[in-house]
Design an enzyme around this catalytic site. Structure first.
Site, PDB file in Angstrom:
ATOM      1  N   LYS A 284      80.525   1.604  95.179  1.00  0.00           N
ATOM      2  CA  LYS A 284      81.964   1.657  95.233  1.00  0.00           C
ATOM      3  C   LYS A 284      82.307   0.300  94.417  1.00  0.00           C
ATOM      4  CE  LYS A 284      85.910   2.763  98.167  1.00  0.00           C
ATOM      5  NZ  LYS A 284      86.172   3.323  99.319  1.00  0.00           N
ATOM      6  N   GLU A 371      90.115  13.723 112.504  1.00  0.00           N
ATOM      7  CA  GLU A 371      91.496  13.700 113.114  1.00  0.00           C
ATOM      8  C   GLU A 371      91.520  14.406 114.534  1.00  0.00           C
ATOM      9  OE1 GLU A 371      91.210  13.610 109.904  1.00  0.00           O
ATOM     10  OE2 GLU A 371      92.158  11.940 109.267  1.00  0.00           O
ATOM     11  N   ARG A 399      96.194  17.347 110.862  1.00  0.00           N
ATOM     12  CA  ARG A 399      94.793  17.994 111.088  1.00  0.00           C
ATOM     13  C   ARG A 399      94.488  18.164 112.570  1.00  0.00           C
ATOM     14  NH1 ARG A 399      91.264  17.411 106.147  1.00  0.00           N
ATOM     15  NH2 ARG A 399      92.446  18.603 104.932  1.00  0.00           N
TER      16      ARG A 399
END
Ligand code: TPP
Length: 637
Positions: A284, A371, A399
């Site tokens: 990343k 979630e 969610r």
């Protein structure tokens, strides 16, 4: 420098480029990414990490016909650069400009408008099975690229399960950079760490690659792949048993910055029937050292610039956001009460919980991007006698709709929901605006729904929530916290706070647009209109006593909310008026209309919708004219 990039109108322009040219192009793409974040907050480190993967995918497939889904979509920038949007790239995330996520209105290469993590495998599988059912479409490939942060989402495993059963030709590229926004967490993260230890990826890699490259290039590619797999197993190099058991062919891990190796594998995989998981290892922030060193900050950095000596000068905002006010309040609660816990679904940084994670490691839980699990998990803790706080963005709590219903509200368990980014979130756009929560939380029995009017309300509201023996939600926007000096009324269940009573009209503000209502009321008073302001504080239970009194006694009432009008706070007011048999012809609701709001700065978007002080002044004038009040004098009707 954009010698090559400026000529790429579509991925077909990549055809015939040499490896050296593709690598040069990768460098130019990174420069284009840097130019965006030099000027404004945007996703950065994730995009730097997928440049080579993006080029390899577009040179190996034809996504005018094949299907490509980037999970979540925050790493879509390189894809946008080579699918005809380079020349508009400077407009990224500006109002009217390119969206920071996939957007089918911009390009046919973007199939779904997304921003929530974890759906890519499902939609890619759906596309494949949809294509397979139609004549002449079966040759279309379907590819999902998903990060290791998004991968543990429950929905991904539902899709893997389905795909393993359907045995469809589907490619999942698992982009493993060891990071979600924060370092990835959980058992699956540990499993991926073990796969990375595979000698195929570590020290023995060179030898293995040498051995595998002995495969004759001619002949049936499927046979070549099978041969490779067999050789890997013989060499004790084979990992990915979890995926193999689920019905996938597991390949990797391979270096996601090596375009040559990536294309070699992608081309082989194209000929494999059935689902394949290609495990790709990337860094990343690759190609920009500061981002590689601090991918958490550089996930979505605030504007910065590189100075000549290489030092980064980060422009910091001086105002304190509601997020910070809330995280301090949560910290304080954890310090005072050992039964209080806090959970985040991978948004430790966004919710400013890093200090809490350090100070209370036993009572801080990062569930990963899960979630629905986070909410059911909180319900379990509440049942066990704790007072869990679920600190979550309004849009992501969607969610967990069913868990709020069944595990929390139906059991009447004292879970506190702190809904960050409730309202228009700005440059992220429609996938992230948190405008539905009032509507989707109001119908649940037992659940108390609150909205602080300003910073002064936050601490007492959280105190109230944690002392209340039932579920409570509290919403606040992505905005600088405001303070409105006044003799503060204590928080009492179902009690609003009257800031000023108006004889002509009344603003009833639900949430932090209170400040703009106060400003508007002051301006209207100068014009001779006596308009008061109520800080509603509670959506449920609603302070019907005060609100109905306003409807009865004021010539007009304006309800104000930074949320969808349909089913929202204003609807609750109208329902209450109807229940009480009152006419509500002089009540007007101000909020988000029944359409998706594009990206842009929150202030611009609010102003466009008439949800700023100037808009409120205008709405009050309109209402005054409608009910017959002119220049502060009510006309005799
Ligand atoms: C449902 C949902 N929860 C949380 C987020 C916020 N979010 C955006 S990107 C991200 C991290 C994703 O990590 P990963 O998939 O590994 O991609 P990377 O950025 O590392 O490339 C998170 C948590 C989201 N977009 N959707």
């Amino acid at each position: 420098m954009d010698e090559l990039l400026s000529k790429i109108e579509s991925p077909s322009d990549l055809a015939g480029m040499s490896l050296v040219e593709l690598e040069q192009l990768a460098g130019e793409m990174r420069e284009a990414l840097r130019n965006v974040v030099a000027n404004r907050t945007a996703h950065f480190a994730s995009n730097l990490g997928v440049v080579e993967l993006c080029l390899a995918l577009h040179t190996s497939f034809d996504f005018r016909r094949d299907r490509l889904i980037w999970d979540t979509g925050h790493q879509i920038y390189p894809h946008k650069l080579i699918t005809g949007r380079y020349h508009e790239f400077g407009t990224m995330r500006l109002k009217g400009g390119l969206m920071g996520y996939p957007n089918p209105h911009e390009s046919d290469y973007d199939l779904f408008m997304t921003g929530h993590a974890g759906a890519s495998v499902s939609t890619a599988l759906g596309l494949k099975s949809g294509d397979d059912l139609q004549p002449g479409q079966q040759d279309r490939h379907s590819v999902a690229v998903i990060g290791d942060g998004a991968f543990p989402s429950g929905m991904v495993f539902e899709a893997l399960n389905n795909a393993g059963g359907l045995k469809k030709k589907l490619l999942i590229v698992l982009n493993d950079n060891k990071m979600s926004i924060c370092p990835r967490v959980g058992g699956l993260a540990q499993y991926l760490d073990r796969l990375r230890m595979n000698p195929f990826y570590t020290g023995l890699k060179q030898e293995v690659v040498k051995a595998l490259s002995k495969v004759p290039l001619l002949g049936d590619p499927v046979e070549r792949l099978l041969w490779q797999a067999k050789e890997s197993i013989k060499a004790g190099l084979h990992g990915g048993m979890l995926f193999e058991e689920l019905g996938f062919r597991y390949m990797g891990p391979i270096d996601g910055h090596n375009i040559g190796q990536l294309t070699k594998y992608l081309k082989l995989i194209k000929d494999v029937d059935g689902p394949v998981l290609l495990h790709v290892v990337t860094e990343k922030g690759h190609g920009f050292q500061p981002a590689a060193e601090d991918p958490v900050f550089f996930h979505t950095p605030a504007p910065f610039r590189c100075e000549e000596d290489g030092v980064l000068s980060i422009k910091k905002s001086s105002s304190r956001a509601y997020t910070n006010v809330v995280s301090e309040a949560i910290h304080d609660q954890l310090a005072r009460n050992p039964r209080v816990t806090v959970m985040t679904a991978a948004m430790c940084q966004g919710n400013n919980l890093e200090k809490i994670r350090g100070a209370f490691p036993d009572r801080f839980f990062d569930t990963g991007i899960c979630e629905s699990h986070a909410v059911a998990f909180a319900a379990g803790q509440a049942k066990a006698g704790l007072r869990p706080i679920v600190d979550i963005y309004s849009t992501f709590l969607q969610r967990s709709f069913d868990q709020i219903f069944q595990e929390v509200s139906l059991q009447n368990l004292p879970v506190t929901f702190m809904l960050d980014r409730a309202g228009l979130t700005g440059p992220d756009g429609p996938t992230h605006h948190g405008v539905f929560d009032i509507g989707y939380l109001r119908p649940f029995p037992n659940l108390v729904v609150m909205a602080p009017g300003d910073e002064y309300d936050v601490v007492p509201m959280l105190d109230f929530a944690l002392g209340h023996d039932a579920p409570v939600s509290l919403r606040y926007p992505k905005a600088a916290a405001e303070k409105h000096d006044r003799p503060l009324a204590p928080i009492e269940l179902g009690r609003s706070e009257v800031i000023d009573w108006g004889h002509d009209g009344m603003f009833i503000a639900c949430g932090t647009l209170l400040g703009s209502c106060i400003k508007a009321a002051a301006a209207l008073r100068e014009e001779g209109l006596d308009v008061g302001v109520i800080n509603a504080r509670f959506v449920k239970p609603l302070d019907t006593e005060t609100i109905l009194r306003a409807i009865e006694s004021c010539s007009f009432v304006l309800t104000v909310e930074e949320g969808a009008l349909m089913g929202g706070f204003g609807s609750a007011v109208l329902e209450a008026a109807s229940e009480a048999g009152l006419s509500a012809a002089h009540v007007r609701r101000l909020g988000i209309p029944d359409k998706y709001i594009e990206h842009g700065e929150r202030g611009e978007l609010l102003a466009d919708l008439g949800l700023d002080a100037a808009g409120f002044v205008q709405s009050a004038r309109d209402m005054a004219a409608r009910v017959g009040i002119v220049a502060g004098r009510r006309q005799v009707s």
